[in-house]
Design an enzyme around this catalytic site. Structure first.
Site, PDB file in Angstrom:
ATOM      1  N   LYS A  70     -79.791  27.092 -72.540  1.00 48.87           N
ATOM      2  CA  LYS A  70     -79.544  25.727 -72.040  1.00 48.87           C
ATOM      3  C   LYS A  70     -79.750  24.743 -73.176  1.00 48.87           C
ATOM      4  O   LYS A  70     -80.745  24.845 -73.901  1.00 48.87           O
ATOM      5  CB  LYS A  70     -80.545  25.420 -70.921  1.00 48.87           C
ATOM      6  CG  LYS A  70     -80.539  24.008 -70.445  1.00 48.87           C
ATOM      7  CD  LYS A  70     -79.660  23.872 -69.227  1.00 48.87           C
ATOM      8  CE  LYS A  70     -79.177  22.464 -69.051  1.00 48.87           C
ATOM      9  NZ  LYS A  70     -77.779  22.388 -68.652  1.00 48.87           N
ATOM     10  N   LYS A  94     -89.077  24.021 -75.083  1.00 53.28           N
ATOM     11  CA  LYS A  94     -89.157  22.975 -74.046  1.00 53.28           C
ATOM     12  C   LYS A  94     -88.944  23.574 -72.650  1.00 53.28           C
ATOM     13  O   LYS A  94     -89.692  23.295 -71.715  1.00 53.28           O
ATOM     14  CB  LYS A  94     -88.104  21.890 -74.326  1.00 53.28           C
ATOM     15  CG  LYS A  94     -88.256  20.664 -73.461  1.00 53.28           C
ATOM     16  CD  LYS A  94     -87.145  19.656 -73.665  1.00 53.28           C
ATOM     17  CE  LYS A  94     -87.270  18.862 -74.929  1.00 53.28           C
ATOM     18  NZ  LYS A  94     -86.524  17.597 -74.880  1.00 53.28           N
ATOM     19  N   LYS A 106     -78.082  25.140 -78.186  1.00 53.75           N
ATOM     20  CA  LYS A 106     -77.635  23.810 -78.613  1.00 53.75           C
ATOM     21  C   LYS A 106     -76.244  23.951 -79.201  1.00 53.75           C
ATOM     22  O   LYS A 106     -75.898  25.016 -79.724  1.00 53.75           O
ATOM     23  CB  LYS A 106     -78.583  23.249 -79.679  1.00 53.75           C
ATOM     24  CG  LYS A 106     -78.627  21.748 -79.714  1.00 53.75           C
ATOM     25  CD  LYS A 106     -79.504  21.186 -78.622  1.00 53.75           C
ATOM     26  CE  LYS A 106     -79.440  19.674 -78.559  1.00 53.75           C
ATOM     27  NZ  LYS A 106     -80.407  19.134 -77.607  1.00 53.75           N
ATOM     28  N   THR A 190     -86.167  11.555 -67.848  1.00 50.56           N
ATOM     29  CA  THR A 190     -87.004  11.750 -69.042  1.00 50.56           C
ATOM     30  C   THR A 190     -88.255  10.876 -68.964  1.00 50.56           C
ATOM     31  O   THR A 190     -89.382  11.367 -69.117  1.00 50.56           O
ATOM     32  CB  THR A 190     -86.187  11.433 -70.309  1.00 50.56           C
ATOM     33  OG1 THR A 190     -85.077  12.330 -70.345  1.00 50.56           O
ATOM     34  CG2 THR A 190     -87.018  11.589 -71.566  1.00 50.56           C
ATOM     35  N   GLY A 223     -87.215   4.170 -73.162  1.00 47.84           N
ATOM     36  CA  GLY A 223     -88.200   3.078 -73.203  1.00 47.84           C
ATOM     37  C   GLY A 223     -88.095   2.130 -72.014  1.00 47.84           C
ATOM     38  O   GLY A 223     -89.110   1.713 -71.444  1.00 47.84           O
TER      39      GLY A 223
END
Ligand code: NAD
Length: 418
Positions: A70, A94, A106, A190, A223
């Protein structure tokens, strides 16, 4: 590229440290410090001017002992096989640290997407898929968006894949638009995942999150959601500083995060926000005595030069790679609690996994279900890492690596590969 800046060498060095601490045997180390498979290929694309341009594409399948590979696809001018290898390794750790049954992969294309028309992007996306389709699938390898690749690009890729295999296959790729089998809750996953880990850290460190001060470096997707969700999930807190690429702003009284997000989206930068008490630099923001710091922009911002000046109690790394290895050691000695990047920002891949699951059985969850499952995954991942950190007396990043690498090594052993 200089050896020490080669991201794959860095990924291997990080793995080596965890492997040594875990006492892994030599063949296991050799297996896990390299990708199992990698594909480098050319993609001829008919450009708008009628000429053919040949792009270079990649897919690295790092390790699938725990499940199908993944990982995202990046379109970037600096993409090389080594950036893709490093990112594939980090995806493996991860997925493992949040204990989702996936391996790591990736992909990428060396290109400058800003120079491509929509039609050229579509032909490049379909061309990438045509070359690599036979190596993909929800039980083999499932890509997702990353730098400069979008839900629209995922939609074209899925469509091309379905044309090749001749049937519906929404789970072949994640990060799709909601209309085509995307998951609820992917947009803020996230940051939301990161806030769940902060909530758990605050319990352990006896910080009242409702009274905690926090500062955010980088005011993009991660953020901005961190700013609003910190208050929403933790029941309060005071946002005293934020920054973007133009600089930062400070308010001792605290900002209204929703108002600030609105300003950023309308005006483009936080630095012109009129309710700020004063402007500060990105460097000053990192050194504020806040309870929680969210590095959410770039890599290598906390280094051995400034680590001794960092005064937060918790650093929740929503960005990838904000802290250098030397700085990690300094922060650990100073008692600063770092929630390392591949744990703190794993909420995104966790919801991507949920999308893969939903697509596989073609039944889609409601938003509260996604958020509840995400909470469970992030909470137990945080505690697994924290327990390792305490038991082994190692800093949190090394603890996270040890948890992740051990799980992959256990799967490799059970399969009888080593
Ligand atoms: P983004 O492009 O939406 O936002 C990045 C922000 O950083 C922008 O506000 C930009 O102005 C700011 N920035 C750029 N240069 C800066 C500088 N020198 N100093 C301070 N701020 C600067 O990106 P994002 O999706 O929010 O990602 C941010 C970080 O989080 C990256 O490291 C990314 O790899 C990581 N991350 C994001 C996700 C996700 O789902 N968005 C998932 C995993 C990791």
């Amino acid at each position: 590229m200089a050896e020490e800046l080669n991201p794959f060498k860095i990924a291997q060095a990080q793995f080596d440290e965890a492997a040594k601490k875990l006492g892994l045997e030599a063949p296991m180390c050799e297996l896990l410090r390299w990708p199992r498979r990698e594909y480098k290929f050319t993609i001829p694309v008919k450009m708008d001017n009628g000429k053919t341009k040949v792009f270079h594409g990649y897919r690295v399948q790092y390790n699938d002992a725990r499940g199908p590979n993944k990982g995202g696809i990046r379109w970037h001018p600096d993409e090389t096989i080594d950036t893709v290898r490093a990112l594939a390794a980090w995806m493996t750790w991860k997925c493992s640290v949040v204990d989702i049954p996936l391996g790591g992969g990736k992909g990428g294309v060396t290109c400058n997407p800003k120079e491509l028309s929509e039609g050229e992007k579509e032909r490049l996306a379909r061309g990438w898929m045509r070359v690599i389709a036979r190596e993909l699938g929800e039980h083999r390898d499932c890509p997702a968006p990353d730098v400069y690749t979008t839900p629209q690009i995922m939609a074209w890729m899925m469509d091309e894949y379905e044309a090749i295999v001749g049937r519906s296959h929404p789970a072949v790729i994640t990060g799709k638009p909601l209309e085509l089998g995307g998951s609820q809750g992917r947009g803020d996953a996230t940051a939301r995942g990161g806030i769940f880990t902060v909530r758990e850290a605050c319990k352990i460190l006896k910080i009242d999150p409702a009274k905690a001060t926090y500062a955010i470096q980088g005011f993009g997707n991660a953020g901005q959601f961190a700013a609003t969700l910190h208050k929403e999930i933790l029941g309060g807190g005071k946002l005293v500083a934020v920054s973007d690429s133009s600089g930062g702003i400070y308010s001792a009284a605290g900002f209204d995060p929703h108002d600030l997000v609105k300003w950023k989206l309308e005006k483009g930068s936080v630095t012109t926000y009129p309710k700020a008490e004063k402007k500060i630099s990105n460097e000053e923001l990192l050194e504020l005595p806040v309870d929680v710091l969210y590095p959410s922009a770039l890599e290598n911002v906390i280094t051995k030069e400034n680590a001794a000046k960092i005064k937060c109690k918790v650093s929740c790394e929503l960005a990838n790679g904000p802290t250098t290895p030397d700085a990690d050691v300094i922060l650990h000695k100073a008692g600063i609690h770092v929630i390392p990047d591949f744990l703190a920002n794993a909420g995104g891949v966790t919801v991507s996994y949920f999308e893969q699951v939903q697509g596989t059985y073609n039944y889609y969850w409601k938003l509260p279900d996604v958020q509840k499952q995400l909470d469970e995954k992030m909470t137990s991942a945080y505690h697994a890492v924290y327990d390792m950190h305490k038991k082994q007396n190692v800093h949190m990043r090394l603890a996270a690596y040890m948890v992740a690498v051990k799980r992959v090594a256990d799967a490799v052993r059970l399969r009888g590969w080593v």
